[in-house]
Write an enzyme that holds these catalytic residues in place. Structure first.
Site, PDB file in Angstrom:
ATOM      1  N   SER A  52       0.426  -1.100   0.157  1.00  7.78           N
ATOM      2  CA  SER A  52       0.025  -0.107  -0.480  1.00  7.78           C
ATOM      3  C   SER A  52       0.245   1.262  -0.202  1.00  7.78           C
ATOM      4  O   SER A  52       0.356   2.109  -0.786  1.00  7.78           O
ATOM      5  CB  SER A  52      -0.842  -0.863   1.417  1.00  7.78           C
ATOM      6  OG  SER A  52      -0.285  -0.508   2.439  1.00  7.78           O
ATOM      7  N   LYS A  53       2.006   1.551   0.166  1.00 10.42           N
ATOM      8  CA  LYS A  53       3.469   2.170   0.776  1.00 10.42           C
ATOM      9  C   LYS A  53       3.261   2.686  -1.089  1.00 10.42           C
ATOM     10  O   LYS A  53       3.510   4.132  -1.104  1.00 10.42           O
ATOM     11  CB  LYS A  53       3.652   1.727   1.472  1.00 10.42           C
ATOM     12  CG  LYS A  53       4.106   1.512   2.375  1.00 10.42           C
ATOM     13  CD  LYS A  53       3.101   2.508   3.419  1.00 10.42           C
ATOM     14  CE  LYS A  53       2.829   2.363   5.639  1.00 10.42           C
ATOM     15  NZ  LYS A  53       2.618   3.318   5.813  1.00 10.42           N
TER      16      LYS A  53
END
Ligand code: PMP
Length: 344
Positions: free
Chosen positions: A47-48
């Site tokens: 998700s980063k």
């Protein structure tokens, strides 16, 4: 993307729009429907990627970042990988100060992606000059033309999820989501997504997952920082020994704590039941769902979205190693019978 050729200009165009996948077996017997938002489908496998791209492009738009500049960050690995990836494509230098708790695989990967990595001791106070925060701050002061992403204290982290993860989940569930379950580290994912979802429907329940040994749950309940809550734990990326300003505690309805051991077993169970090879915090979030189901949090109409932040390949030397599990005391007996049976 060029419509006619079905070719992407670069990997950054593949960030976001991750799938929502129904869980079928691990949630058997629970009331409601359960869907995993599988962030491993991002090109940097977590998700980063979303926040790395968003924060760097905001800095470009504001004229803060110029070609050849240096981007600095503190990270447990995933944010570092994503920043390194975006930096390589866009032509920036990338320096990462990481906790010694991060797995060797993660550190090797960051170096492979062209980042300069400083490994800092995990169990020192945040204001200790050896902590990864202080090392990053010092490098930022020393290197001219550097940008410090500072994900724990950067509102753009939260905004990235408000603009991408929130709308995606709302549209993918056709507005029927009743619960969002997400591990909280910087709190960017849960807070940004929660803000968007609550704007659409204030009744959506936002439940954060925290670790034993972290201050977040207690802070949410009392709005007081209690250092007594802090002690070492194994899960990377979940919980904190400080209060991140990227977390909007008002957007979160409640926190649930999970153990290192149960989270590790639940992550391994996800592989064996759902065929999903995902990270430690995906196991932690699913463990939280199990506890909530047992408490009676869900009913037949519940549509529960669980954030799965990253891919299992990052944990081969940890939760997916039988030796590591045994070293932690997470196995009663090693799985030797099974191994011997195939050594005929
Ligand atoms: N899971 C993993 C594996 C992470 O690296 C992080 C980020 N530290 C999280 C969950 C939590 O996400 P956030 O920082 O947005 O709260």
């Amino acid at each position: 993307m060029k419509e006619d050729l079905q070719v992407y200009d670069n990997v950054l165009q593949l960030i976001g729009k991750t799938p929502l996948v129904q869980l079928n077996k691990i949630t058997e017997g629970f009331k409601g429907d359960f869907y995993a938002k599988v962030e491993a489908f991002n090109p940097g496998h977590s998700s980063k990627d979303r926040i790395a791209l968003y924060i760097i492009e905001e800095a470009e738009r504001k004229g803060i970042l110029k070609p050849g500049d240096t981007i600095i960050e503190t990270t447990s690995g995933n944010t570092g990988f994503s920043i390194a990836m975006v930096s390589q494509v866009k032509g920036y230098e990338c320096i990462l100060a990481v906790s010694s708790k991060a797995s060797k695989d993660k550190i090797d990967m960051l170096r492979t992606m062209g980042a300069k990595v400083y490994v800092c001791p995990a169990h020192v106070a945040a204001d200790d000059p050896r902590s990864y925060y202080e090392v990053a701050k010092r490098l930022h002061r020393e290197i001219k033309g550097s940008v410090y992403i500072n994900q724990y204290f950067n509102d753009l982290n939260t905004e990235a999820h408000y603009r991408s993860t929130g709308p995606e989940i709302w549209n993918q569930t056709e507005g029927k989501i009743t619960h969002l379950i997400a591990c909280s580290g910087t709190g960017g994912t849960i807070s940004g997504t929660a803000r968007y979802l609550k704007e659409q429907n204030p009744d959506v329940n936002i439940i954060g997952i925290d670790a034993y040994g972290s201050v977040l749950k207690k802070y949410h309940e009392t709005r007081e920082f209690d250092s007594e809550e802090i002690y070492p734990y194994r899960i990377e990326g979940l919980g904190k020994n400080l209060i991140p300003t990227a977390t909007d505690f008002d957007a979160i309805d409640r926190f649930v704590k999970v153990t290192d051991e149960e989270s590790a077993h639940t992550a391994r169970e996800l592989a064996k039941t759902e065929g999903m090879f995902v990270g430690y915090t995906s196991g932690a979030a699913t463990q939280g769902v199990k506890q909530l189901a047992e408490e009676g949090e869900f009913d037949e109409n519940s549509k529960v979205v669980i954030m799965f932040p990253d891919h299992g390949s990052r944990y081969m030397s940890k939760i997916y190693s039988d030796d590591w599990m045994e070293e932690q005391g997470f196995f009663d007996t090693k799985n030797e019978a099974e191994v011997k049976a195939i050594e005929f």
